[in-house]
Design an enzyme around this catalytic site. Structure first.
Site, short mmCIF file in Angstrom:
data_model
loop_
_atom_site.label_atom_id
_atom_site.label_comp_id
_atom_site.label_asym_id
_atom_site.label_seq_id
_atom_site.Cartn_x
_atom_site.Cartn_y
_atom_site.Cartn_z
N ASP A 1 85.42 13.93 59.17
CA ASP A 1 85.85 12.88 60.10
C ASP A 1 85.32 11.51 59.65
O ASP A 1 84.11 11.27 59.68
CB ASP A 1 85.32 13.21 61.50
CG ASP A 1 86.00 12.37 62.56
OD1 ASP A 1 86.54 11.29 62.21
OD2 ASP A 1 86.00 12.77 63.73
N ARG B 1 92.13 10.54 61.61
CA ARG B 1 92.75 11.50 60.68
C ARG B 1 94.18 11.87 61.03
O ARG B 1 95.08 11.82 60.18
CB ARG B 1 91.89 12.79 60.62
CG ARG B 1 90.54 12.58 59.98
CD ARG B 1 89.61 13.74 60.27
NE ARG B 1 89.31 13.85 61.69
CZ ARG B 1 88.66 14.85 62.26
NH1 ARG B 1 88.25 15.85 61.52
NH2 ARG B 1 88.41 14.83 63.56
N CYS C 1 93.78 15.89 65.78
CA CYS C 1 92.35 15.72 65.49
C CYS C 1 91.63 15.50 66.81
O CYS C 1 92.15 15.88 67.87
CB CYS C 1 92.10 14.59 64.48
SG CYS C 1 92.57 12.94 65.03
P1 4NP Z 1 89.51 11.32 64.65
O1 4NP Z 1 88.07 10.60 64.66
O2 4NP Z 1 89.35 12.59 65.44
O3 4NP Z 1 89.79 11.58 63.21
O4 4NP Z 1 90.48 10.34 65.28
C1 4NP Z 1 87.37 10.23 65.82
C2 4NP Z 1 87.82 9.20 66.61
C3 4NP Z 1 87.10 8.77 67.72
C4 4NP Z 1 85.91 9.42 68.04
C5 4NP Z 1 85.47 10.48 67.27
C6 4NP Z 1 86.21 10.89 66.16
N1 4NP Z 1 85.16 8.98 69.15
O5 4NP Z 1 84.05 9.52 69.37
O6 4NP Z 1 85.59 8.04 69.86
#
Ligand code: 4NP
Length: 155
Positions: free
Chosen positions: A123, A14, A8
């Site tokens: 997300d 995720r 991800c």
């Molecule tokens: P992930 O979600 O891709 O599902 O782990 C996110 C985690 C952190 C961030 C964005 C999406 N961030 O901007 O730090």
């Protein structure tokens, strides 16, 4: 050995959920010896972080511990090391392609490709809806495991 890498953006919401749910599923099928399973994020801003509290709470509620998981970045070398590169959404696919160049061995897919509703997993970093994420993740993981079992006549 089936090497599966879930991907991800940040590797805190995720893809660690998918990694830990898939490990749990594989264990319940007594197939752990057939798998090596990891997850990673395409961005480095969260490297070495624990899972998001929302992911942790949701996993705890279904009896899965996430305490040992720390985020890592997806690297070009992972493409050769893994057989299945399973992304959560289309932007993850595009970012993986930016990192590796071409998917010459057709290893890249999205987790919901293994369900009857292909598409992106929203997300929860933005939606805060970890229940929907879990519901997509468990369905995708069950579908992915079925595909791997069928393709290799495991069991
Ligand atoms: P992930 O979600 O891709 O599902 O782990 C996110 C985690 C952190 C961030 C964005 C999406 N961030 O901007 O730090």
């Amino acid at each position: 050995m089936n090497k599966v890498m879930f991907v991800c953006l940040g590797n805190v919401c995720r893809s660690p959920m998918a990694e830990l749910v898939f490990k749990d599923l594989v264990e319940k099928h007594h197939l752990s010896h057939e798998f090596h399973i990891e997850s990673s994020g395409t961005n480095s801003f969260r490297e070495n972080s624990p899972v998001h509290i929302g992911t942790k709470k949701k996993l705890n509620s279904v009896g899965i511990s996430s305490s040992s998981k720390k985020s890592q970045q997806f690297r070009k070398s992972h493409y050769d090391q893994f057989d299945w590169i399973v992304c959560m959404d289309e932007s993850n696919v595009n970012q993986v392609l930016d990192i590796i160049g071409k998917d010459s061995k057709h290893k890249i897919s999205k987790l919901l490709d293994y369900t009857n509703h292909p598409g992106d997993i929203d997300d929860p970093w933005y939606t805060d809806d970890f229940d929907s994420t879990y519901s997509d993740v468990i369905e995708g993981c069950e579908g992915l495991l079925k595909v791997i079992i069928k393709s290799q006549s495991l069991k």
